[in-house]
Scaffold this motif. Structure first.
Motif, PDB file in Angstrom:
ATOM      1  N   LEU A   1       0.824  -1.211   0.000  1.00 20.59           N
ATOM      2  CA  LEU A   1       0.000   0.000   0.000  1.00 20.59           C
ATOM      3  C   LEU A   1       0.858   1.261   0.000  1.00 20.59           C
ATOM      4  O   LEU A   1       0.352   2.361  -0.120  1.00 20.59           O
ATOM      5  CB  LEU A   1      -0.925   0.018   1.218  1.00 20.59           C
ATOM      6  N   GLN A   2       2.143   1.100   0.135  1.00 15.00           N
ATOM      7  CA  GLN A   2       3.089   2.219   0.238  1.00 15.00           C
ATOM      8  C   GLN A   2       2.616   3.203   1.307  1.00 15.00           C
ATOM      9  O   GLN A   2       2.392   4.378   1.057  1.00 15.00           O
ATOM     10  CB  GLN A   2       3.262   2.899  -1.116  1.00 15.00           C
ATOM     11  N   LEU A   3       2.480   2.652   2.491  1.00 22.75           N
ATOM     12  CA  LEU A   3       1.930   3.413   3.598  1.00 22.75           C
ATOM     13  C   LEU A   3       2.663   3.015   4.882  1.00 22.75           C
ATOM     14  O   LEU A   3       2.987   1.856   5.074  1.00 22.75           O
ATOM     15  CB  LEU A   3       0.440   3.053   3.731  1.00 22.75           C
TER      16      LEU A   3
ATOM     17  N   ASP B   1      -7.487   7.158   0.125  1.00 26.18           N
ATOM     18  CA  ASP B   1      -7.454   8.475  -0.514  1.00 26.18           C
ATOM     19  C   ASP B   1      -8.087   9.552   0.356  1.00 26.18           C
ATOM     20  O   ASP B   1      -8.150  10.710  -0.033  1.00 26.18           O
ATOM     21  CB  ASP B   1      -8.175   8.425  -1.877  1.00 26.18           C
TER      22      ASP B   1
ATOM     23  N   LYS C   1       0.961  11.388   4.418  1.00 30.80           N
ATOM     24  CA  LYS C   1       0.252  11.302   3.131  1.00 30.80           C
ATOM     25  C   LYS C   1       0.771  12.426   2.240  1.00 30.80           C
ATOM     26  O   LYS C   1       0.209  13.526   2.211  1.00 30.80           O
ATOM     27  CB  LYS C   1      -1.264  11.502   3.345  1.00 30.80           C
ATOM     28  N   PRO C   2       1.837  12.152   1.481  1.00 30.71           N
ATOM     29  CA  PRO C   2       2.426  13.208   0.655  1.00 30.71           C
ATOM     30  C   PRO C   2       1.426  13.731  -0.378  1.00 30.71           C
ATOM     31  O   PRO C   2       0.634  12.960  -0.916  1.00 30.71           O
ATOM     32  CB  PRO C   2       3.592  12.489  -0.055  1.00 30.71           C
ATOM     33  N   GLY C   3       1.475  15.031  -0.612  1.00 29.38           N
ATOM     34  CA  GLY C   3       0.640  15.640  -1.648  1.00 29.38           C
ATOM     35  C   GLY C   3      -0.677  16.195  -1.137  1.00 29.38           C
ATOM     36  O   GLY C   3      -1.288  17.027  -1.789  1.00 29.38           O
ATOM     37  N   PHE C   4      -1.126  15.736   0.048  1.00 26.10           N
ATOM     38  CA  PHE C   4      -2.411  16.223   0.556  1.00 26.10           C
ATOM     39  C   PHE C   4      -2.244  17.580   1.239  1.00 26.10           C
ATOM     40  O   PHE C   4      -1.266  17.819   1.941  1.00 26.10           O
ATOM     41  CB  PHE C   4      -3.026  15.216   1.527  1.00 26.10           C
ATOM     42  N   ALA C   5      -3.212  18.471   1.013  1.00 32.72           N
ATOM     43  CA  ALA C   5      -3.147  19.812   1.594  1.00 32.72           C
ATOM     44  C   ALA C   5      -3.523  19.778   3.065  1.00 32.72           C
ATOM     45  O   ALA C   5      -2.967  20.503   3.884  1.00 32.72           O
ATOM     46  CB  ALA C   5      -4.082  20.755   0.832  1.00 32.72           C
ATOM     47  N   GLN C   6      -4.481  18.939   3.408  1.00 27.94           N
ATOM     48  CA  GLN C   6      -4.987  18.934   4.780  1.00 27.94           C
ATOM     49  C   GLN C   6      -4.241  17.929   5.663  1.00 27.94           C
ATOM     50  O   GLN C   6      -3.787  16.889   5.212  1.00 27.94           O
ATOM     51  CB  GLN C   6      -6.459  18.574   4.788  1.00 27.94           C
TER      52      GLN C   6
ATOM     53  N   SER D   1      -6.722  20.782   9.088  1.00 28.87           N
ATOM     54  CA  SER D   1      -6.173  22.109   8.842  1.00 28.87           C
ATOM     55  C   SER D   1      -5.118  22.042   7.757  1.00 28.87           C
ATOM     56  O   SER D   1      -4.571  20.975   7.473  1.00 28.87           O
ATOM     57  CB  SER D   1      -5.558  22.680  10.114  1.00 28.87           C
ATOM     58  N   THR D   2      -4.865  23.179   7.130  1.00 29.79           N
ATOM     59  CA  THR D   2      -3.850  23.214   6.074  1.00 29.79           C
ATOM     60  C   THR D   2      -2.618  24.000   6.504  1.00 29.79           C
ATOM     61  O   THR D   2      -1.634  24.034   5.795  1.00 29.79           O
ATOM     62  CB  THR D   2      -4.419  23.852   4.794  1.00 29.79           C
ATOM     63  N   ILE D   3      -2.700  24.670   7.653  1.00 31.18           N
ATOM     64  CA  ILE D   3      -1.519  25.370   8.189  1.00 31.18           C
ATOM     65  C   ILE D   3      -1.454  25.144   9.702  1.00 31.18           C
ATOM     66  O   ILE D   3      -2.423  24.665  10.293  1.00 31.18           O
ATOM     67  CB  ILE D   3      -1.574  26.908   7.940  1.00 31.18           C
TER      68      ILE D   3
ATOM     69  N   TYR E   1      -0.982  -0.586  -6.641  1.00 35.90           N
ATOM     70  CA  TYR E   1      -1.030  -0.915  -5.215  1.00 35.90           C
ATOM     71  C   TYR E   1      -1.683  -2.262  -4.948  1.00 35.90           C
ATOM     72  O   TYR E   1      -2.040  -2.572  -3.813  1.00 35.90           O
ATOM     73  CB  TYR E   1      -1.790   0.186  -4.458  1.00 35.90           C
TER      74      TYR E   1
ATOM     75  N   ASN F   1      -8.598  27.776   4.272  1.00 30.81           N
ATOM     76  CA  ASN F   1      -8.458  26.365   4.611  1.00 30.81           C
ATOM     77  C   ASN F   1      -9.361  25.489   3.726  1.00 30.81           C
ATOM     78  O   ASN F   1      -8.917  24.487   3.166  1.00 30.81           O
ATOM     79  CB  ASN F   1      -8.815  26.167   6.084  1.00 30.81           C
TER      80      ASN F   1
ATOM     81  N   ASP G   1      -7.963  18.045  -2.255  1.00 34.47           N
ATOM     82  CA  ASP G   1      -7.710  16.703  -1.724  1.00 34.47           C
ATOM     83  C   ASP G   1      -8.752  15.696  -2.192  1.00 34.47           C
ATOM     84  O   ASP G   1      -8.609  14.499  -1.970  1.00 34.47           O
ATOM     85  CB  ASP G   1      -7.694  16.720  -0.185  1.00 34.47           C
TER      86      ASP G   1
ATOM     87  N   LYS H   1      -4.806   6.760  -4.687  1.00 39.63           N
ATOM     88  CA  LYS H   1      -4.644   5.336  -4.935  1.00 39.63           C
ATOM     89  C   LYS H   1      -5.728   4.828  -5.891  1.00 39.63           C
ATOM     90  O   LYS H   1      -5.727   3.686  -6.309  1.00 39.63           O
ATOM     91  CB  LYS H   1      -4.655   4.557  -3.617  1.00 39.63           C
TER      92      LYS H   1
ATOM     93  N   MET I   1      -1.145  11.453  -6.154  1.00 39.45           N
ATOM     94  CA  MET I   1      -1.684  11.581  -4.794  1.00 39.45           C
ATOM     95  C   MET I   1      -2.642  10.455  -4.426  1.00 39.45           C
ATOM     96  O   MET I   1      -2.734  10.058  -3.275  1.00 39.45           O
ATOM     97  CB  MET I   1      -2.502  12.869  -4.730  1.00 39.45           C
TER      98      MET I   1
END
Lengths: 431, 427
Positions: free
Chosen positions: A9-11, A374, A29-34, A108-110, B99, B360, B367, B23, B21
């Motif tokens: 699952l590369q997790l 996802d 979780k690379p790439g996710f904003a939140q 949150s994103t920040i 995967y 936000n 996502d 799967k 990003m």
């Protein structure tokens, strides 16, 4: 920091246990904003009777108190509103109570570190007064009324009442207007002090984050607080038999079409532990999917005859406290549907499912488990819930892949027992 | 943040977002048409009939088996209402085999199923199969009537229907039950051919894909002759104030619903749109908003009290669940919040919290693959596509004065109450 990895699952999850007993898991979780964080206590609506660590007498609390407590955690001694603390960083907070857990969360994103501090601090700093407890009764009263008008909720809870005679899963999570009227700040503190000890909780963080930095932040936060180790909590659940309480529960509401939920009580499965629970869960799931999933012969026969609609589905819940399957949706002729179902399920228990149906259902469930990854929210919720039940969430796909047709058919035979069957109906009231 | 790469041919726009990003990969195919009385019911019925089967997958069972075999690929055919447009939507989501312990090309196979369902429906003599149409008409009646079952959305729907009475927006998403009797296999098939020929088609593909291959595949699949429409009926956004109307429905319910319909008089392409979104954030869409703080926290009148906007029509609506005996009190408090905003009573915290929360929300929107596609299509329908970065930048430029100006332009029009059957007729 201990790494739990799933190559396929590369997790990975990075685990640390704080000295006070709190388990912390970070899942990048690379790439996710939140970034999604969930702080959960193993305490829910079924924890009605228990012995407080250090005491000898049993405590019985009013129905709906875990959920009430969840609402009241947002109250701060400083008078500051928790929602505002998060809103400063644009974070989106929430909380929910289930049968066996209560969870507090934000996305949150920040400013993940700041938001984590807010989350840990407010959940670890209760402030209940007579006045703020009274105030909440009006709000929760309206929440209860809202659910009273929701036929999907009513038909589901009535089925649980059909299944369970003694077990407190048969009471509404929010309690009743009557039961919450008995809640006081003293009972709230008693529940809080018993169940919100860090050793009874976990914290799961999912996002594009650096695990080491997050662990350090949580460690620093917890080091400022004085939690002594707590002995185990003794939870007193009544002995629940295998047979259902009522084979049929029926009410009338303002609906356009009858709603029906039915299924099997499976109390034996709740005695399993750890990985065995997961094997049981997915062996049952493959069986039920093959039997009643959207591509099954049975579902399509019922759909063609108009007895079920496309929204009709199934679910299987198994935890160390309860276990049951639920099938449900709309049906214009619920009696006819029940007749067809009873015959078909009896046959399935006898003959089992075919190898092709087994393979297809297994693939579908594997794909769905992958799809959940996802969603940071879905990962958090499932990882946390499984973890508190002593299960490794990352084992889901390997367990699914390892299951055999024999295991599934064996499980179906155990599960589909007529004496464990109950049905709940909501019929249209004239309006 | 990445954005869609688009290529267009014959009114078919293919928007691709290559990303690692997720799967699973997502494919969304949409056909957009005007929402109008004559076509609403058949257009709404179409995706359900198409999901009954295609040449290669001739029954719902065979279709579902083929999807399940692709590790639970999910295909839905639904109908959306976007302002006064009706959008037929097919969404396919399929796991990436990278995967999984399989070498099967799941994405290609899923595309094959999707194109078979859309391009090769089951027909005889230039009509959909009569039994399929009849069966789905029966199901569709049930879908239409089921609106009653969820009281929260029922109250909301009724409120918006009353607010927009006489305008296309009041046409239900699923169409009207009485129109279903006029539909048969032939008329429905003709409607479908008309859509395939004339409706703008937007296709979204999000996942670990090569855009060139996707374009090529999509244009080959949807290779029909086309005469795409370029003009849609104009949507009336501006509405003048009239005497406030009260509508009361009575059903046997425990909890009353108090909903309020308003006109914002702001359209999505307008430079005022970001200020409208900020207005709604301060007014009612967050737990720090005026509605939540006053109706719920201060007065304990409700569990939920919230507001939303539909910028494709310029409506704003408040939803709340309150005790019937508290209707007047709650209504007064809600109106007070709007008046306070018109007077400029917006404190620094309410304002800055809302900006932070919106930033936000817009960052988070990327996502979700299908969420990103939906947001993009809304922009296309409104006539102005803004990237998420653009919106975030615009929010940060909004001033309190802008918000007050928006508040002054909001017209409170319809108060809708769903209540029990007992007691006085007036709330």
């Amino acid at each position: 920091m201990h790494e739990i990895r799933n190559e396929q699952l590369q997790l990975a999850a990075y685990h640390e246990q704080i000295e006070n007993g709190l388990d912390v898991y970070v899942i990048p979780k690379p790439g996710f904003a939140q970034t999604f964080a969930l702080f959960t206590t193993k305490y829910g609506s079924i924890d009605r009777e228990f012995v407080v660590p250090g005491e000898t007498e049993r405590t019985v609390v009013p129905d709906g108190i875990a959920h009430f407590l969840e609402h009241k955690m947002f109250e701060q001694e400083s008078g500051e509103d928790v929602f505002n603390l998060f809103a400063k960083y644009g974070a989106s907070p929430n909380a929910f109570t289930s049968f066996d857990m209560t969870a507090y969360l934000f996305s949150s994103t920040i400013a993940v570190k700041e938001n984590l501090d807010i989350l840990l601090n407010y959940v670890q700093d209760p402030y209940f007064t007579d006045e703020n407890v009274e105030k909440e009764k009006g709000i929760i009263g309206q929440e209860i009324r809202m659910y009273d008008d929701n036929p999907g909720w009513v038909v589901y809870f009535n089925l649980l009442r059909g299944f369970y005679k003694q077990h407190p899963i048969n009471i509404d999570i929010a309690g009743t207007v009557e039961s919450i009227s008995k809640i006081t700040k003293e009972t709230l503190y008693k529940c809080y002090n018993t169940f919100y000890h860090p050793s009874n909780m976990n914290l799961v963080i999912v996002g594009d984050v650096d695990p080491a930095a997050i662990h350090a932040a949580v460690r620093d936060n917890q080091a400022q607080k004085d939690f002594t180790r707590q002995p185990d909590i003794q939870r007193l659940l009544p002995e629940e038999g295998e047979e259902v309480a009522e084979p049929r529960v029926q009410v009338e509401m303002v609906v356009s079409i009858p709603k029906i939920n039915f299924g099997y009580k499976d109390i034996k499965s709740s005695k399993l532990k750890g990985n065995d629970l997961l094997v049981n869960e997915y062996a049952t799931a493959i069986g039920l999917e093959a039997l009643f999933g959207k591509s099954s012969t049975l579902f399509n026969r019922l759909y063609e005859s108009g007895l079920v609609d496309k929204q009709f589905g199934w679910s299987y819940d198994v935890t160390p406290f309860y276990a049951h399957s639920v099938f449900g949706g709309n049906s214009p002729e619920p009696e006819k549907l029940l007749e067809a179902i009873t015959a078909a399920f009896a046959e399935a228990a006898d003959t089992g499912i075919s190898a092709e149906d087994f393979e297809r259902a297994k693939r579908k469930l594997i794909g769905q488990s992958l799809s959940d990854l996802d969603s940071p929210r879905a990962i958090c919720r499932q990882f946390s819930a499984y973890n508190l039940r002593g299960i490794d969430y990352f084992e889901t796909v390997p367990v699914l892949e390892s299951l055999t047709l024999d295991q599934v058919n064996q499980r179906l035979r155990e599960h589909l027992r007529p004496e464990c069957f109950s049905a709940s109906l909501v019929l249209p009231k004239k309006h | 943040m990445k954005t869609f790469q688009t290529r267009e041919e014959r009114g078919i726009s293919v928007h691709v977002l290559p990303t690692q990003m997720f799967k699973k990969s997502s494919i969304v195919v949409t056909l957009t048409t005007d929402l109008q009385e004559e076509t609403a019911a058949p257009t709404a019925l179409l995706p359900y009939v198409l999901m009954r089967g295609s040449e290669q997958y001739s029954t719902p069972e065979k279709l579902q088996m083929a999807l399940d075999d692709l590790y639970g690929a999910a295909l839905s055919g639904t109908i959306d209402k976007k302002g006064e447009r009706h959008v037929v939507d097919f969404t396919m989501q399929v796991p990436n085999e990278k995967y999984l312990s399989t070498d099967e090309p799941l994405f290609e196979k899923a595309l094959g199923i999707l194109s078979d369902v859309i391009m090769k429906p089951l027909t005889e003599n230039g009509a959909f199969l009569a039994e399929n149409v009849k069966a789905e008409i029966d199901q569709h009646k049930k879908r239409i009537n089921a609106v009653l079952d969820d009281k929260m959305s029922y109250a909301n729907l009724r409120c918006l229907q009353e607010l927009t009475k006489g305008e296309p927006y009041s046409i239900p998403r699923l169409g009207r039950e009485e129109e279903l009797a006029k539909i048969d296999g032939k008329t429905l098939y003709d409607r479908y051919q008309q859509l395939l020929k004339t409706a703008p088609i937007h296709i979204y593909v999000i996942g670990d894909v090569d855009p060139e291959q996707v374009y090529q595949h999509m244009f080959e699949t949807f290779n029909m002759e086309r005469e795409p429409v370029t003009e849609f009926r104009p949507v009336q956004i501006l509405h003048e104030a009239r005497t406030e109307r009260q509508v009361v429905d009575r059903l046997d319910v425990n909890q009353g619903k108090l909903n309020i319909g308003m006109w914002t008089n702001v359209e999505m392409p307008s430079d005022d749109y970001p200020a409208l979104v900020v207005f709604n954030g301060i007014f009612g869409s967050y737990p720090h908003s005026k509605l939540f703080v006053n109706v719920r926290e201060k007065h304990s009148l409700a569990y939920y009290a919230t507001s939303r906007i539909d910028p494709l029509k310029g409506v704003l609506y408040v939803m709340s669940g309150v005790e019937v005996s508290h209707f007047e009190k709650a209504l007064t408090i809600i109106k007070e919040q709007l008046d306070a905003m018109r007077r400029g009573e917006i404190n620094d915290e309410e304002f800055s919290f809302t900006i932070s929360s919106l930033v936000n929300d817009y960052r988070t929107a990327g996502d979700s693959a299908t969420g990103a596609a939906d947001m993009h299509l809304n922009g296309l329908i409104a006539g102005r596509v803004r990237t998420r970065e653009e919106m975030i930048e615009a929010f940060q430029k909004v001033t309190v004065d802008d918000v007050v100006r928006i508040a002054k332009g909001v017209v409170l029009d319809t108060v809708y109450m769903l209540r029990d059957k007992g007691g006085e007729a007036h709330a």
